[in-house]
Write an enzyme that holds these catalytic residues in place. Structure first.
Site, mmCIF file in Angstrom:
data_model
loop_
_atom_site.group_PDB
_atom_site.id
_atom_site.type_symbol
_atom_site.label_atom_id
_atom_site.label_comp_id
_atom_site.label_asym_id
_atom_site.label_seq_id
_atom_site.Cartn_x
_atom_site.Cartn_y
_atom_site.Cartn_z
ATOM 1 C CG HIS A 29 -0.285 0.335 2.522
ATOM 2 N ND1 HIS A 29 -0.106 1.622 2.978
ATOM 3 C CD2 HIS A 29 0.247 -0.471 3.472
ATOM 4 C CE1 HIS A 29 0.495 1.588 4.155
ATOM 5 N NE2 HIS A 29 0.722 0.341 4.480
ATOM 6 C CB CYS A 30 1.128 4.230 -1.849
ATOM 7 S SG CYS A 30 -0.427 4.506 -2.723
ATOM 8 C CG MET A 31 1.160 8.652 1.148
ATOM 9 S SD MET A 31 1.343 8.774 2.939
ATOM 10 C CE MET A 31 0.157 10.075 3.293
ATOM 11 N NE ARG A 33 -4.127 6.049 -6.088
ATOM 12 C CZ ARG A 33 -3.989 6.469 -7.319
ATOM 13 N NH1 ARG A 33 -3.501 5.664 -8.237
ATOM 14 N NH2 ARG A 33 -4.333 7.705 -7.656
ATOM 15 N NE ARG A 35 0.503 2.362 -4.905
ATOM 16 C CZ ARG A 35 0.716 3.088 -5.999
ATOM 17 N NH1 ARG A 35 1.075 2.492 -7.126
ATOM 18 N NH2 ARG A 35 0.560 4.395 -5.987
#
Length: 521
Positions: A29-31, A33, A35
């Site tokens: 995951h990012c900030m 989303r 993924r």
């Protein structure tokens, strides 16, 4: 319902809609989303996925990205990983295709938020193929190196801001040195983390990447001379660490091919660290240091001399850069500026693009008083937009409409010009971390004239961006034909904002217009 149960329920709702555990190959995951790497994307039940209350939208890119928003995604991801592991352990199965649950087509007369999303998605495959160039794929991989570092950058940046405020107020003098150490510790060792992530992303052994990059921050490098100059600890920064780890990956792969298996465990790590370390000390640190210094000097010179003009260009072009996928090249630049100056002067200007989106969305809301679907989308997506979560507005409203995307960029350009103008006057405004935007950036602001001045300039820029995006969209965001086709009442259920963002790939430049044509951005 507890928050833990809520996030587990969200993860449990998502998993079958992406084909089950058997279809999931990777989870990160990012900030904002989640993924996912998926074996077969045809198994994704996209409409059902977008209908989940917690899902703000989806983006079909190199990974399948589910937009959950900041905070939420960090809590849902571990629950999702746990469910994947439990399902695989209980009953490993081959994913099966979803049943066709498509309903009869609705009356096409009213243009709804779903239809706008579908128009943008119809161009996805063609545009994605055209934009999947080796250079853009490389930029995405570089971004993957830095994105996991963002939470630590944010935490350290906020602590640094709190410490600076306490020092200015002369409060808690016994505590401020400790806060300074906590805030600076991560940045002092960031090269090691960059090296670790680089090796992991490019197929090497992560710890060897970290070891190759760690020489950059070792105090003893002051005793080493390169190009007739003594090196300084930290010289070359994240760019040097990136280069050291990339070199280490190549050396490691070469060694694995040629070293006998019996001695591989001894020889390969030694050769990798030795070769990468020597090249870093006697080449990369000096070269990367010169490049890093040039980046910092150029950014400061650009805003000091270009001022409003530079801010206009940066603020106006940021969203098109996002659509092209080129914005990822800015991440190491931001990190380099934070290393050198303790803040990046570029981020507050680029954040004005989000302000333009908010202003444009308000104008769309007022110009389409009878389209309940789009208005409901905007009502629910507006507050996340103020907080810097722009996907719902971009992918659910302005990008599919076409013209409002352009007029929103005009608002971003005007806000950027405002911040750039004050920079030219000597009032540099920066952010101590990357990631947040909008109102969420306030706790991370810093500058050369104190926190109060930085907050005032940034707030003024946001206001200019809101107003500029609103006026440009209200008066120039629609043709008469668009207003006729879009401004129609509909009896369909309103679409929540969390459903609104389309799965349009971020790199798209061509977006569908309400008439089924293409608006070239």
């Amino acid at each position: 319902m507890s928050n833990d149960n809520k996030h587990r329920d969200t993860a449990a709702a998502i998993l079958p809609l992406v084909g089950g555990a058997g279809n999931v190959t990777s989870v990160v995951h990012c900030m904002t989303r989640l993924r996912l790497g998926l074996r077969d994307r045809s198994l994704v039940q996209e409409e059902a996925l977008k209908a989940l209350p917690a899902v703000m939208g989806v983006v079909d890119d190199d990974t399948y990205q589910i937009v959950l928003g900041p905070g939420t995604v960090a809590r849902v991801t571990p629950e999702f990983e746990t469910l994947v592991q439990e399902e695989r352990a209980a009953a490993p199965v081959v994913p099966t295709a979803p049943q066709d649950t498509a309903s009869a087509p609705s009356d096409p007369a009213p243009v709804t938020a779903e239809e706008l999303a579908a128009q943008g998605a119809a161009l996805r495959a063609e545009r994605k193929a055209k934009n999947a160039t080796p250079f853009k794929v490389f930029l995405r991989r570089i971004a993957n190196v830095f994105v996991p570092l963002i939470p630590a950058l944010i935490g350290s940046g906020i602590i640094a801001g709190i410490n600076g405020l306490l020092i200015n107020l002369e409060w808690l003098p016994g505590v401020t040195p400790a806060l300074a150490a906590i805030a600076s510790g991560f940045m002092a060792l960031i090269a090691v983390f960059v090296g670790y992530n680089t090796a992991k992303e490019f197929g090497g052994t992560p710890i060897l990447g970290g070891a190759a990059a760690s020489v950059i921050v070792y105090a003893g490098v002051a005793n080493v001379e390169a190009f007739g100059q003594s090196l300084s600890p930290g010289q070359g920064g994240v760019l040097g660490a990136l280069g050291a780890a990339l070199l280490g990956v190549q050396v490691e792969k070469w060694s694995r091919r040629w070293v006998p298996e019996a001695v591989d465990v001894l020889v390969t790590p030694t050769i990798t660290v030795l070769v990468a370390g020597l090249v870093t000390l006697f080449g990369l640190m000096f070269v990367a240091g010169e490049v890093s210094t040039s980046i910092g000097d150029f950014a400061n010179w650009l805003l000091a001399n270009g001022g409003a003009g530079a801010g206009l260009v940066l603020g106006g072009l940021f969203l098109p850069l996002v659509m092209l996928g080129l914005h990822q090249a800015l991440i190491p630049i931001h990190t380099t500026l934070i290393e050198q100056d303790s803040f990046t002067v570029l981020l507050p200007i680029l954040a004005m693009a989000g302000a333009g989106q908010v202003g444009a969305a308000i104008a769309v809301y007022l110009r389409l008083p009878h389209n309940t679907s789009i208005r409901t989308t905007i009502r629910s997506a507006l507050w996340p937009g103020f907080l810097g979560v722009g996907e719902p507005l971009i992918y659910g409203v302005s990008l599919p409409l076409g013209r409002p995307f352009i007029t929103a960029s005009v608002g971003g350009a005007l806000g950027g010009a405002f911040v750039g103008f004050f920079n030219q006057l000597g009032d540099a405004v920066g952010s101590t971390a990357i990631g947040p935007s909008g109102w969420a950036l306030f706790p991370l602001l810093d500058g050369n004239k104190g926190l109060g001045v930085s907050i005032a300039i940034y707030a003024g820029g946001l206001l200019v961006g809101y107003v500029g995006g609103f006026l440009a969209t209200y008066y120039y965001g629609f043709t008469k034909t668009m207003l006729t086709e879009l401004n129609v009442g509909t009896a369909e259920p309103a679409v929540p904002a969390s459903d609104a963002p389309s799965s349009v790939a971020q790199e798209e430049l061509a977006v569908a217009s309400p008439r089924g044509g293409v608006a070239n951005v």
